[in-house]
Enzyme design. Structure first.
Site, PDB file in Angstrom:
ATOM      1  N   ARG A  24      -4.368  -7.913   5.437  1.00 50.90           N
ATOM      2  CA  ARG A  24      -5.590  -7.504   4.732  1.00 50.90           C
ATOM      3  C   ARG A  24      -5.390  -7.374   3.217  1.00 50.90           C
ATOM      4  O   ARG A  24      -4.263  -7.356   2.727  1.00 50.90           O
ATOM      5  CB  ARG A  24      -6.142  -6.185   5.279  1.00 50.90           C
ATOM      6  CG  ARG A  24      -5.231  -4.994   5.026  1.00 50.90           C
ATOM      7  CD  ARG A  24      -5.910  -3.716   5.492  1.00 50.90           C
ATOM      8  NE  ARG A  24      -5.122  -2.555   5.085  1.00 50.90           N
ATOM      9  CZ  ARG A  24      -5.586  -1.312   5.093  1.00 50.90           C
ATOM     10  NH1 ARG A  24      -6.802  -1.060   5.488  1.00 50.90           N
ATOM     11  NH2 ARG A  24      -4.832  -0.313   4.717  1.00 50.90           N
ATOM     12  N   THR A 134       6.867  -2.263  -4.257  1.00 51.50           N
ATOM     13  CA  THR A 134       6.459  -3.352  -3.369  1.00 51.50           C
ATOM     14  C   THR A 134       5.479  -4.286  -4.060  1.00 51.50           C
ATOM     15  O   THR A 134       4.522  -3.834  -4.692  1.00 51.50           O
ATOM     16  CB  THR A 134       5.793  -2.772  -2.101  1.00 51.50           C
ATOM     17  OG1 THR A 134       6.713  -1.901  -1.464  1.00 51.50           O
ATOM     18  CG2 THR A 134       5.401  -3.883  -1.135  1.00 51.50           C
ATOM     19  N   LYS A 159      10.524  -4.910  -3.071  1.00 50.42           N
ATOM     20  CA  LYS A 159      10.185  -5.332  -1.707  1.00 50.42           C
ATOM     21  C   LYS A 159       9.018  -6.302  -1.818  1.00 50.42           C
ATOM     22  O   LYS A 159       8.015  -6.010  -2.467  1.00 50.42           O
ATOM     23  CB  LYS A 159       9.808  -4.089  -0.907  1.00 50.42           C
ATOM     24  CG  LYS A 159       9.261  -4.368   0.472  1.00 50.42           C
ATOM     25  CD  LYS A 159       9.271  -3.094   1.295  1.00 50.42           C
ATOM     26  CE  LYS A 159       8.047  -2.986   2.156  1.00 50.42           C
ATOM     27  NZ  LYS A 159       8.048  -1.768   2.985  1.00 50.42           N
ATOM     28  N   LYS A 161       6.139  -8.623   0.055  1.00 52.97           N
ATOM     29  CA  LYS A 161       5.377  -8.867   1.275  1.00 52.97           C
ATOM     30  C   LYS A 161       5.304 -10.372   1.505  1.00 52.97           C
ATOM     31  O   LYS A 161       5.011 -11.140   0.570  1.00 52.97           O
ATOM     32  CB  LYS A 161       3.968  -8.289   1.138  1.00 52.97           C
ATOM     33  CG  LYS A 161       3.946  -6.763   1.040  1.00 52.97           C
ATOM     34  CD  LYS A 161       4.216  -6.108   2.384  1.00 52.97           C
ATOM     35  CE  LYS A 161       3.946  -4.612   2.335  1.00 52.97           C
ATOM     36  NZ  LYS A 161       4.211  -3.965   3.634  1.00 52.97           N
ATOM     37  N   ASP A 189       9.172  -7.920   3.600  1.00 51.70           N
ATOM     38  CA  ASP A 189       8.440  -7.265   4.690  1.00 51.70           C
ATOM     39  C   ASP A 189       7.417  -8.264   5.222  1.00 51.70           C
ATOM     40  O   ASP A 189       6.478  -8.638   4.510  1.00 51.70           O
ATOM     41  CB  ASP A 189       7.730  -6.007   4.180  1.00 51.70           C
ATOM     42  CG  ASP A 189       7.112  -5.192   5.322  1.00 51.70           C
ATOM     43  OD1 ASP A 189       7.123  -5.672   6.475  1.00 51.70           O
ATOM     44  OD2 ASP A 189       6.620  -4.076   5.052  1.00 51.70           O
ATOM     45  N   GLU A 214      12.028  -6.767   6.848  1.00 56.02           N
ATOM     46  CA  GLU A 214      11.411  -5.656   7.563  1.00 56.02           C
ATOM     47  C   GLU A 214      10.345  -6.184   8.524  1.00 56.02           C
ATOM     48  O   GLU A 214       9.530  -7.042   8.161  1.00 56.02           O
ATOM     49  CB  GLU A 214      10.780  -4.729   6.516  1.00 56.02           C
ATOM     50  CG  GLU A 214      10.135  -3.497   7.088  1.00 56.02           C
ATOM     51  CD  GLU A 214       9.625  -2.580   5.957  1.00 56.02           C
ATOM     52  OE1 GLU A 214      10.186  -2.592   4.833  1.00 56.02           O
ATOM     53  OE2 GLU A 214       8.655  -1.862   6.208  1.00 56.02           O
ATOM     54  N   ASP A 239       9.800  -1.223  11.319  1.00 52.17           N
ATOM     55  CA  ASP A 239       8.818  -0.290  10.775  1.00 52.17           C
ATOM     56  C   ASP A 239       7.765   0.001  11.850  1.00 52.17           C
ATOM     57  O   ASP A 239       7.834   1.015  12.552  1.00 52.17           O
ATOM     58  CB  ASP A 239       8.200  -0.902   9.501  1.00 52.17           C
ATOM     59  CG  ASP A 239       7.080  -0.072   8.911  1.00 52.17           C
ATOM     60  OD1 ASP A 239       6.757   0.988   9.467  1.00 52.17           O
ATOM     61  OD2 ASP A 239       6.509  -0.481   7.876  1.00 52.17           O
ATOM     62  N   LYS A 263       7.974   6.627   8.366  1.00 54.52           N
ATOM     63  CA  LYS A 263       6.820   7.022   7.552  1.00 54.52           C
ATOM     64  C   LYS A 263       6.259   8.309   8.127  1.00 54.52           C
ATOM     65  O   LYS A 263       6.032   8.407   9.339  1.00 54.52           O
ATOM     66  CB  LYS A 263       5.743   5.930   7.580  1.00 54.52           C
ATOM     67  CG  LYS A 263       6.165   4.659   6.863  1.00 54.52           C
ATOM     68  CD  LYS A 263       5.125   3.572   7.004  1.00 54.52           C
ATOM     69  CE  LYS A 263       5.558   2.323   6.245  1.00 54.52           C
ATOM     70  NZ  LYS A 263       4.787   1.130   6.660  1.00 54.52           N
ATOM     71  N   CYS A 291       5.849   4.437   3.022  1.00 54.01           N
ATOM     72  CA  CYS A 291       4.569   5.134   2.864  1.00 54.01           C
ATOM     73  C   CYS A 291       3.413   4.237   3.278  1.00 54.01           C
ATOM     74  O   CYS A 291       3.544   3.026   3.377  1.00 54.01           O
ATOM     75  CB  CYS A 291       4.377   5.588   1.422  1.00 54.01           C
ATOM     76  SG  CYS A 291       4.344   4.258   0.200  1.00 54.01           S
ATOM     77  N   LEU A 293      -0.869   3.877   2.137  1.00 58.29           N
ATOM     78  CA  LEU A 293      -1.450   3.913   0.789  1.00 58.29           C
ATOM     79  C   LEU A 293      -1.795   5.359   0.460  1.00 58.29           C
ATOM     80  O   LEU A 293      -2.948   5.765   0.450  1.00 58.29           O
ATOM     81  CB  LEU A 293      -2.648   2.982   0.714  1.00 58.29           C
ATOM     82  CG  LEU A 293      -2.211   1.516   0.667  1.00 58.29           C
ATOM     83  CD1 LEU A 293      -3.339   0.596   1.051  1.00 58.29           C
ATOM     84  CD2 LEU A 293      -1.666   1.154  -0.699  1.00 58.29           C
ATOM     85  N   ASP A 316      10.716   3.751  -0.232  1.00 57.58           N
ATOM     86  CA  ASP A 316       9.655   2.795  -0.589  1.00 57.58           C
ATOM     87  C   ASP A 316       8.399   3.656  -0.788  1.00 57.58           C
ATOM     88  O   ASP A 316       7.514   3.677   0.033  1.00 57.58           O
ATOM     89  CB  ASP A 316       9.507   1.794   0.570  1.00 57.58           C
ATOM     90  CG  ASP A 316       8.416   0.773   0.323  1.00 57.58           C
ATOM     91  OD1 ASP A 316       8.111   0.494  -0.849  1.00 57.58           O
ATOM     92  OD2 ASP A 316       7.862   0.252   1.311  1.00 57.58           O
ATOM     93  N   ASP A 318       6.101   3.954  -3.428  1.00 60.10           N
ATOM     94  CA  ASP A 318       5.518   3.465  -4.675  1.00 60.10           C
ATOM     95  C   ASP A 318       3.999   3.499  -4.684  1.00 60.10           C
ATOM     96  O   ASP A 318       3.383   3.049  -5.641  1.00 60.10           O
ATOM     97  CB  ASP A 318       5.985   2.025  -4.906  1.00 60.10           C
ATOM     98  CG  ASP A 318       5.593   1.118  -3.744  1.00 60.10           C
ATOM     99  OD1 ASP A 318       5.257   1.645  -2.666  1.00 60.10           O
ATOM    100  OD2 ASP A 318       5.603  -0.110  -3.914  1.00 60.10           O
TER     101      ASP A 318
HETATM  102 MG   LIG Z   1       6.562  -2.196   6.437  1.00 59.11          MG
END
Ligand SMILES: [Mg+2]
Length: 354
Positions: A24, A134, A159, A161, A189, A214, A239, A263, A291, A293, A316, A318
């Site tokens: 998304r 990230t 990191k 995505k 990730d 990840e 994760d 998390k 984390c 958002l 992580d 951020d």
């Molecule tokens: Mg992740």
């Protein structure tokens, strides 16, 4: 000390620019700030910040869960954290984000009552941590430009995505590595986007450009984790496959991970994070605190946990960098690039005007 009132404030936070991951694109987020008042005059704050695709919970469902917990927990001792979790778990399954909101606020109160910052209360002896930053899925040019910007600000771990388009992922990683040089740690990730075979194929192509990947596999595909781990050169982090201590136990027993991303929103808060980290540490598996958002409320709780535990090798945390700073929130930690310094004030060390 007794809980006299639990209130939830739904706050919208705008992102500084759209953030894209494999499933998304996000431009603004709603989050729930939990405020627990007590008969001792102390007030604790927490945050419930769900992502539907990860915990099957939304801000709406967690608002309902928090209203339910507010009735359930008034009159309880906020320092009896295990008893509170037992009460919540017996009354309502799941809803780990709502439980995290309550848990964090209670730990804030515990620290305030003890006169200790959480990093000390949890057993730590240092108030600094290092966090990565990230990068969402972007064009190779934009990713390289962003990576350079973060490194110039003092971040040493990035990191990236990935998981939407293989050719673009490869080009992006190469462009970022070229832009930041050899000394910056790059981790990927894939957010469940790949099969085992595809992960092995992709990681062979990334080679030593990156140090870890990840959650390449779907969350419920834990059977193939050990196979992937044996066939890639980089570290394998899970994760979305680990929400609870039971999930962690199964995966480390099967040899399915080098690292676990904890998390607070998945683990029902710091209480569950302690259990997952202890299981991982016993199995020789390091952890990272990640984390959703979240605002600095949730991130600060996670940063205290990192500072307090030697087995937590990465952070992580951020989320706040992508938000326009909310006016109602002060303190927690200061950051100089990726180095976060936690406050010495009791509890989370934050002032929240709600
Ligand atoms: Mg992740």
């Amino acid at each position: 000390m007794k809980i006299t009132k639990i209130e939830t404030f739904r706050q919208q936070v705008e992102l500084t620019e759209p953030f894209k991951i494999s499933f998304r694109t996000i431009t603004a987020v709603d989050t729930l700030i939990v405020k627990i008042s007590t008969d001792a005059g102390l007030v604790g704050f927490g945050e419930a910040s769900p992502i539907e695709q990860v915990t099957a919970e939304s801000v709406d469902t967690e608002q309902v869960a928090l209203d339910f917990f507010a009735d359930l927990l008034v009159g309880s001792d906020p320092c009896a954290i295990e008893a509170l979790h037992t009460k919540m778990d017996s009354a309502l399954a799941g809803h780990t984000a709502a439980k995290a909101g309550i848990d964090i606020a209670c730990f804030d109160l515990l620290g305030k009552q003890a006169g200790l910052p959480l990093w000390k209360l949890l057993g730590g002896n240092a108030n600094q941590i290092v966090s990565d930053v990230t990068l969402g899925i972007e064009s190779p040019e934009k990713a390289a430009q962003d990576a350079k910007k973060w490194v110039a600000q003092g971040f040493t771990e990035l990191k990236l995505k990935v998981g939407v388009d293989d050719a673009s992922d490869l080009a992006t990683v190469k462009a970022v590595r070229e832009a930041v040089g050899p000394d910056i740690d790059l981790r990927l990730d894939a957010n469940q986007a790949w099969t085992a075979k595809h992960t092995i194929h992709m990681m062979a192509q990334f080679g030593d450009l990156v140090s870890a990947v990840e959650q390449p596999l779907p969350a419920d595909d834990t059977r193939d984790l050990a196979l992937v781990r044996a066939n890639i050169d980089q570290q394998l982090m899970v994760d979305e496959s680990v929400h609870s201590a039971k999930d962690a136990l199964k995966i480390v027993a099967d040899g399915g991970a080098d690292l676990i991303n904890i998390k607070l929103q998945k683990s029902s808060g710091l209480w569950g994070a302690e259990q997952i980290n202890a299981i991982a540490e016993s199995a020789g598996v390091n952890t990272m605190l990640g984390c959703m958002l979240e605002t600095k409320v949730g991130l600060t709780a996670a940063a205290h946990f990192v500072a307090a535990h030697k087995n937590v090798h990465f952070a992580d945390l951020d989320g706040f960098l992508t938000f326009k700073a909310p006016a109602w929130l002060h303190g927690g930690f200061e950051n100089d690039g990726g180095v976060f310094t936690l406050s010495d004030e009791p509890g989370l060390g934050m002032t929240i005007d709600l």
